[in-house]
Design a protein around this motif. Structure first.
Motif, PDB file in Angstrom:
ATOM      1  N   PHE A  91       0.812  -1.218   0.000  1.00 33.50           N
ATOM      2  CA  PHE A  91       0.000   0.000   0.000  1.00 33.50           C
ATOM      3  C   PHE A  91       0.848   1.271   0.000  1.00 33.50           C
ATOM      4  O   PHE A  91       0.628   2.159  -0.845  1.00 33.50           O
ATOM      5  CB  PHE A  91      -0.961  -0.030   1.186  1.00 33.50           C
ATOM      6  N   PRO A  92       1.812   1.432   0.906  1.00 27.74           N
ATOM      7  CA  PRO A  92       2.622   2.665   0.849  1.00 27.74           C
ATOM      8  C   PRO A  92       3.409   2.796  -0.448  1.00 27.74           C
ATOM      9  O   PRO A  92       3.600   3.908  -0.938  1.00 27.74           O
ATOM     10  CB  PRO A  92       3.546   2.539   2.071  1.00 27.74           C
ATOM     11  N   ALA A  93       3.867   1.687  -1.011  1.00 24.48           N
ATOM     12  CA  ALA A  93       4.594   1.765  -2.274  1.00 24.48           C
ATOM     13  C   ALA A  93       3.687   2.255  -3.394  1.00 24.48           C
ATOM     14  O   ALA A  93       4.105   3.043  -4.259  1.00 24.48           O
ATOM     15  CB  ALA A  93       5.188   0.398  -2.636  1.00 24.48           C
ATOM     16  N   GLN A  94       2.423   1.818  -3.405  1.00 25.23           N
ATOM     17  CA  GLN A  94       1.478   2.280  -4.422  1.00 25.23           C
ATOM     18  C   GLN A  94       1.154   3.763  -4.235  1.00 25.23           C
ATOM     19  O   GLN A  94       1.035   4.511  -5.206  1.00 25.23           O
ATOM     20  CB  GLN A  94       0.197   1.443  -4.367  1.00 25.23           C
ATOM     21  N   LEU A  95       1.013   4.189  -2.982  1.00 28.62           N
ATOM     22  CA  LEU A  95       0.783   5.612  -2.720  1.00 28.62           C
ATOM     23  C   LEU A  95       1.965   6.447  -3.201  1.00 28.62           C
ATOM     24  O   LEU A  95       1.783   7.519  -3.793  1.00 28.62           O
ATOM     25  CB  LEU A  95       0.560   5.847  -1.223  1.00 28.62           C
ATOM     26  N   TYR A  96       3.162   5.956  -2.941  1.00 29.50           N
ATOM     27  CA  TYR A  96       4.358   6.694  -3.343  1.00 29.50           C
ATOM     28  C   TYR A  96       4.469   6.753  -4.864  1.00 29.50           C
ATOM     29  O   TYR A  96       4.846   7.794  -5.425  1.00 29.50           O
ATOM     30  CB  TYR A  96       5.602   6.031  -2.751  1.00 29.50           C
ATOM     31  N   ALA A 303       2.994   7.484   3.714  1.00 27.42           N
ATOM     32  CA  ALA A 303       2.855   7.378   2.270  1.00 27.42           C
ATOM     33  C   ALA A 303       4.147   7.712   1.532  1.00 27.42           C
ATOM     34  O   ALA A 303       4.488   7.049   0.532  1.00 27.42           O
ATOM     35  CB  ALA A 303       1.725   8.291   1.786  1.00 27.42           C
ATOM     36  N   LEU A 304       4.865   8.710   2.002  1.00 25.48           N
ATOM     37  CA  LEU A 304       6.028   9.197   1.254  1.00 25.48           C
ATOM     38  C   LEU A 304       7.341   8.579   1.725  1.00 25.48           C
ATOM     39  O   LEU A 304       8.160   8.157   0.898  1.00 25.48           O
ATOM     40  CB  LEU A 304       6.093  10.722   1.353  1.00 25.48           C
ATOM     41  N   LEU A 305       7.551   8.512   3.037  1.00 27.50           N
ATOM     42  CA  LEU A 305       8.823   7.973   3.526  1.00 27.50           C
ATOM     43  C   LEU A 305       8.825   6.443   3.512  1.00 27.50           C
ATOM     44  O   LEU A 305       9.727   5.822   2.933  1.00 27.50           O
ATOM     45  CB  LEU A 305       9.096   8.500   4.935  1.00 27.50           C
ATOM     46  N   LEU A 306       7.813   5.854   4.144  1.00 27.24           N
ATOM     47  CA  LEU A 306       7.731   4.395   4.108  1.00 27.24           C
ATOM     48  C   LEU A 306       7.471   3.898   2.690  1.00 27.24           C
ATOM     49  O   LEU A 306       7.994   2.858   2.282  1.00 27.24           O
ATOM     50  CB  LEU A 306       6.626   3.910   5.049  1.00 27.24           C
ATOM     51  N   GLY A 307       6.679   4.667   1.934  1.00 27.89           N
ATOM     52  CA  GLY A 307       6.417   4.286   0.542  1.00 27.89           C
ATOM     53  C   GLY A 307       7.677   4.294  -0.305  1.00 27.89           C
ATOM     54  O   GLY A 307       7.892   3.392  -1.125  1.00 27.89           O
ATOM     55  N   ARG A 308       8.520   5.294  -0.120  1.00 26.28           N
ATOM     56  CA  ARG A 308       9.771   5.342  -0.873  1.00 26.28           C
ATOM     57  C   ARG A 308      10.678   4.175  -0.503  1.00 26.28           C
ATOM     58  O   ARG A 308      11.292   3.552  -1.371  1.00 26.28           O
ATOM     59  CB  ARG A 308      10.486   6.665  -0.608  1.00 26.28           C
ATOM     60  N   ALA A 309      10.748   3.865   0.789  1.00 24.51           N
ATOM     61  CA  ALA A 309      11.576   2.733   1.226  1.00 24.51           C
ATOM     62  C   ALA A 309      11.030   1.417   0.675  1.00 24.51           C
ATOM     63  O   ALA A 309      11.805   0.549   0.241  1.00 24.51           O
ATOM     64  CB  ALA A 309      11.621   2.685   2.757  1.00 24.51           C
ATOM     65  N   ALA A 310       9.700   1.262   0.683  1.00 25.16           N
ATOM     66  CA  ALA A 310       9.103   0.033   0.167  1.00 25.16           C
ATOM     67  C   ALA A 310       9.344  -0.107  -1.326  1.00 25.16           C
ATOM     68  O   ALA A 310       9.643  -1.198  -1.828  1.00 25.16           O
ATOM     69  CB  ALA A 310       7.605   0.019   0.463  1.00 25.16           C
ATOM     70  N   GLN A 311       9.238   0.993  -2.042  1.00 26.55           N
ATOM     71  CA  GLN A 311       9.484   0.938  -3.488  1.00 26.55           C
ATOM     72  C   GLN A 311      10.949   0.643  -3.788  1.00 26.55           C
ATOM     73  O   GLN A 311      11.264  -0.073  -4.744  1.00 26.55           O
ATOM     74  CB  GLN A 311       9.062   2.251  -4.139  1.00 26.55           C
TER      75      GLN A 311
END
Length: 327
Positions: A91-96, A303-311
């Motif tokens: 989910f966070p990767a998709q948001l990012y 969304a942005l920090l965890l999402g960037r790390a997940a991506q």
């Protein structure tokens, strides 16, 4: 074709497939074997239908294939451990990945809403087609504040959650047509701006911000995300890119949109709880706005920090695990 020889040569594979299909648990190697046997048996059935349509043989093999198919589907059951992975990675990767869409749309809508609120405040005569004098008096006199406490908090939270979830889902679903998304956004933007313009024009601007900001920061962000993701889906078939067909681009964006829609459900529940419990609470205005801002900033960091790390780690595409083998 010698039917008896063909069936005798392959009957062992069909029986093996049926044996594996009857087992409650399969090892990884056995699961791979079952899929392979299912694919081969499906090919055998196709050959038999074309060259020797014996009804008894066809019925027996079809029954075995159905058992194999059911066993493959049975392996696709819900896995509880997939929930943490979804909310910590997928989910966070998709948001990012969609961040440019929803951040840009959010900024533009905030500018448009602020401008419209200022215009209504400066030129109150434009309210005539929307509100009567009595409605304006009631809104300023207590209807706006009373709206947040007219129901029990748990009931109000559920109602708000449902309404916002439906609006967000409508934006995502209507995105392929593009124009309905702007209509949905326009209606909600107009309603908020009219309320804000009326309250600011009557010296109650502080009340408007106090009762909107605690939940509105998170709630509106979710709506912006839903609308942006919907527009992103619509744009995929207009400009799919040089390396994808329109169908591929639309499928990819729609899959991403569905993942985001599922992930937004608990976020909207949190926004609903804030609106039902925090917004009408007796806490000082600064505390209410501050708590709402903290929750909102936490979501942005998610969304942005965890999402960037997940991506950056790479999110595995598990979709193949939930599809039947192609034959």
């Amino acid at each position: 074709m010698d039917l008896d020889a063909y069936v005798l040569d392959r009957a062992g594979e069909w029986d093996r497939m049926e044996q594996l299909a009857r087992r409650r648990r399969l090892s990884a190697a056995e699961a791979d074997e079952l899929v392979m046997l299912y694919q081969r048996a499906a090919t055998h059935l196709s050959v038999l239908r074309r060259r020797s349509p014996d009804p008894v043989v066809l019925a027996d093999l079809s029954r075995q294939l159905m058992a194999g198919r059911a066993a493959i589907n049975r392996g696709q059951g819900f896995v509880w451990r997939s929930i943490p992975r979804f909310f910590l990675r997928t989910f966070p990767a998709q948001l990012y990945a969609a961040r440019h869409w929803w951040i840009t749309l959010g900024i533009l809508l905030m500018i448009a809403g602020s401008t419209l609120t200022w215009y209504i405040n400066a030129y109150p005569q434009v309210l005539a087609p929307f509100l009567s004098e009595q409605q304006i008096t009631d809104l300023v006199g207590g209807d706006f504040v009373g709206y947040y406490s007219q129901y029990r908090p748990q009931n109000f939270a559920g109602q708000v959650w449902t309404n916002n979830a439906v609006l967000t889902a409508q934006c995502i679903a209507a995105g392929v047509l593009i124009l309905p998304v702007f209509y949905l956004l326009g209606v909600n933007l107009l309603n908020i701006s009219i309320t804000g313009g009326v309250l600011f024009g009557n010296g109650a601007g502080g009340t408007f911000l106090t009762y909107l900001a605690p939940h509105g920061l998170l709630e509106l962000t979710c709506v912006f995300i839903g609308a942006a993701v919907g527009l992103r889906i619509g744009w995929a078939w207009i400009a799919p890119g040089p390396s994808r067909t329109r169908r591929q681009a639309l499928t990819d964006r729609a899959r991403s949109g569905m993942l985001i829609a599922v992930g937004l459900v608990p976020v909207l529940a949190i926004a609903g709880a804030l609106e039902a419990y925090l917004t009408p609470s007796t806490l000082p205005p600064a505390a209410r706005i501050g708590l709402g801002a903290v929750v909102w900033l936490a979501f942005l960091a998610y969304a942005l920090l965890l999402g960037r790390a997940a991506q950056a780690r790479g999110v595995p595409d598990d979709s193949a695990r939930y599809e039947l083998p192609q034959v």
